[in-house]
Design a protein around this motif. Structure first.
Motif, short mmCIF file in Angstrom:
data_model
loop_
_atom_site.label_atom_id
_atom_site.label_comp_id
_atom_site.label_asym_id
_atom_site.label_seq_id
_atom_site.Cartn_x
_atom_site.Cartn_y
_atom_site.Cartn_z
N GLY A 260 0.82 -1.21 0.00
CA GLY A 260 0.00 0.00 0.00
C GLY A 260 0.85 1.25 0.00
N GLY A 261 1.99 1.19 0.68
CA GLY A 261 2.89 2.34 0.70
C GLY A 261 3.51 2.64 -0.65
N ARG A 262 3.43 1.69 -1.58
CA ARG A 262 3.91 1.92 -2.94
C ARG A 262 2.78 2.39 -3.86
NH1 ARG A 262 7.42 -3.67 -3.86
NH2 ARG A 262 8.83 -3.44 -2.06
N VAL B 113 10.74 4.76 8.90
CA VAL B 113 10.47 4.67 10.34
C VAL B 113 9.12 3.99 10.58
CG1 VAL B 113 9.98 6.02 12.42
CG2 VAL B 113 11.91 6.64 10.95
N ALA B 114 8.12 4.39 9.80
CA ALA B 114 6.79 3.79 9.94
C ALA B 114 6.82 2.28 9.71
CB ALA B 114 5.82 4.45 8.97
N PRO C 108 6.08 -3.37 12.36
CA PRO C 108 6.41 -4.77 12.64
C PRO C 108 6.88 -5.00 14.07
CG PRO C 108 8.06 -3.78 11.20
CD PRO C 108 6.91 -2.83 11.27
N ALA C 109 7.52 -4.00 14.67
CA ALA C 109 7.91 -4.14 16.07
C ALA C 109 6.67 -4.26 16.96
CB ALA C 109 8.76 -2.95 16.51
N ILE D 202 1.62 6.90 13.98
CA ILE D 202 2.60 7.13 12.91
C ILE D 202 1.98 6.85 11.54
CG2 ILE D 202 4.75 6.23 11.91
CD1 ILE D 202 5.83 5.95 14.74
N HIS D 203 1.15 5.81 11.45
CA HIS D 203 0.57 5.49 10.15
C HIS D 203 -0.60 6.39 9.79
CE1 HIS D 203 2.85 1.98 8.63
NE2 HIS D 203 3.23 1.93 9.89
N VAL D 204 -1.23 7.02 10.77
CA VAL D 204 -2.18 8.10 10.45
C VAL D 204 -1.42 9.25 9.77
CG1 VAL D 204 -3.62 9.91 11.44
CG2 VAL D 204 -3.89 7.56 12.21
#
Length: 417
Positions: free
Chosen positions: A194-196, A224-225, A230-231, A255-257
């Protein structure tokens, strides 16, 4: 050596097996609707499946590993040739993969009459063969950037294997590490892929409209996101009720918002095929925030309601968005959503909202569950009805008619993955 287009045109068998997205997207749409109908019938006592899985575990497994497994297969078999420049898997090998997927669905459904090991082998055969094929293409194409996608596929396979082991031990598999691991792999697929595609397709659409405000380019913030999420998921898989997992999920959600906001979602209201990608991605941070809150403050909302923001929301909406867009593009249609396609998205949104609210409002739960199930069946059954003819027939070059839209639309490039 024949190129991709020449090889596809040379295939004289059914059009269904001329490209990877065709059998798996069609199968995914049909199975999403059918499995939900079977689930509703089981809940009302009208049907008892001969499966060794308890009803909730069967429902969760068939969506997470059955439906999503088919969408992932269709996407990767279509995208990897673009990534690597190598020929696609078509014809008999593709038909064999699709057959193994169907075999897995049947084996799980009648698993009460089969040895657990045989059920697991039948269900895992398609994703394992898919992973081997994708690994071969990535290595031979020296496309090292996409090893992350292969790793996420391996995580989902491991999660599925652990899910089968839990069922064989008589455990409630939905509470097990296999389910959490498989779901984490699916969520990370959305974050990575999705980030792509979300900012890329958004940028293309905004540029064509002459908009100067474009999505931010990928950079340090995105890296960073993609480390924080995954952490947080690893903490949740290892210790699902821990304060550390809840706090990490809240951080990942925030962070993803912010990541999504950088892609200019507020500018995409004019095209459902674009805004649905943002809506699907929005459920990823929403699910992380809700799950983190449910862990830290259990009285606030049930974990099952929070998880459906990921399961039905992020995975359901994003996969429907990808299936509709890729089908339009790769069958020579205009990349714009007609009224029928927009209706599919809205039906799925109703299903997600109703299912989450059912976990919050006990007095209205039955009606909300019914509404969620019917809207879900409408969304994916509608996908099979509207897009099935496109998936079953050969590509028509130059065609611009769009399912659900009477008027012809302006043509767009067909490359979608």
């Amino acid at each position: 050596m024949k190129g991709t287009a020449e090889r596809m045109r040379a295939w004289r068998g059914p059009a269904l097996f001329s490209y990877g997205f065709r059998p798996f997207f069609l199968g995914a749409g049909i199975w999403a609707a059918l499995a939900m109908a079977l689930w509703v019938a089981a809940l009302t006592g009208r049907l008892s499946l001969p499966t060794h899985f308890d009803p909730v575990s069967w429902h969760a497994h068939e969506f997470l590993f059955g439906y999503l497994g088919a969408v992932v297969a269709g996407f990767l078999l279509t995208a990897v040739p673009n990534w690597t420049g190598r020929l696609p898997i078509i014809g008999a090998p593709l038909a064999l993969l699709a057959t193994f997927w169907v075999l897995g669905r049947v084996a799980v459904a009648v698993s009460a009459h089969l040895p657990p090991l045989a059920v697991a082998i039948a269900d895992l055969s398609m994703p394992v063969l898919l992973a081997l094929a994708i690994a071969r293409e990535i290595v031979r194409g020296r496309n090292w950037r996409n090893l992350i996608v292969l790793a996420l596929l391996a995580i989902m396979i491991l999660g599925n294997g652990l899910f089968h082991w839990a069922v064989s031990q008589g455990q409630y598999a939905v509470d097990g590490a296999g389910f959490r691991l498989g779901l984490s792999g699916g969520v990370m697929m959305i974050a990575v892929i999705g980030g792509r595609i979300v900012p890329s397709f958004t940028r293309n659409w905004l540029v064509k409209r002459g908009e100067a405000r474009l999505p931010a380019p990928s950079g340090r913030f995105d890296r960073v996101a993609l480390l924080v999420l995954p952490a947080a998921l690893a903490a949740w898989v290892a210790a699902p009720a821990s304060a550390a997992a809840g706090t990490a999920l809240l951080l990942a959600g925030v962070i993803h918002v912010a990541r999504l906001a950088r892609w200019r979602p507020v500018l995409t209201g004019g095209e459902p095929l674009v805004w649905v990608l943002h809506l699907g991605y929005a459920f990823l941070p929403a699910g992380a925030l809700a799950l983190g809150a449910a862990i830290l403050w259990p009285a606030l909302l049930p974990v099952s309601a929070a998880l459906h923001l990921w399961l039905a929301g992020a995975i359901g909406m994003m996969t429907l968005a990808v299936m509709t867009r890729a089908t339009l593009g790769h069958t020579g249609q205009a990349l714009t959503a007609g009224h029928g396609t927009a209706a599919l998205y809205l039906l799925l949104l109703v299903a997600v909202v109703a299912r989450v609210c059912a976990g919050l409002y006990a007095d209205w739960a039955k009606g909300l569950y019914d509404l969620a199930g019917l809207a879900w069946i409408g969304a994916f059954g509608g996908f099979a009805f509207i897009y099935g003819p496109l998936l079953l027939r050969r590509r028509s070059e130059g065609r611009t008619a769009n399912p659900g839209r009477r008027a012809q639309a302006r043509s767009h490039p067909a490359k979608t993955t």
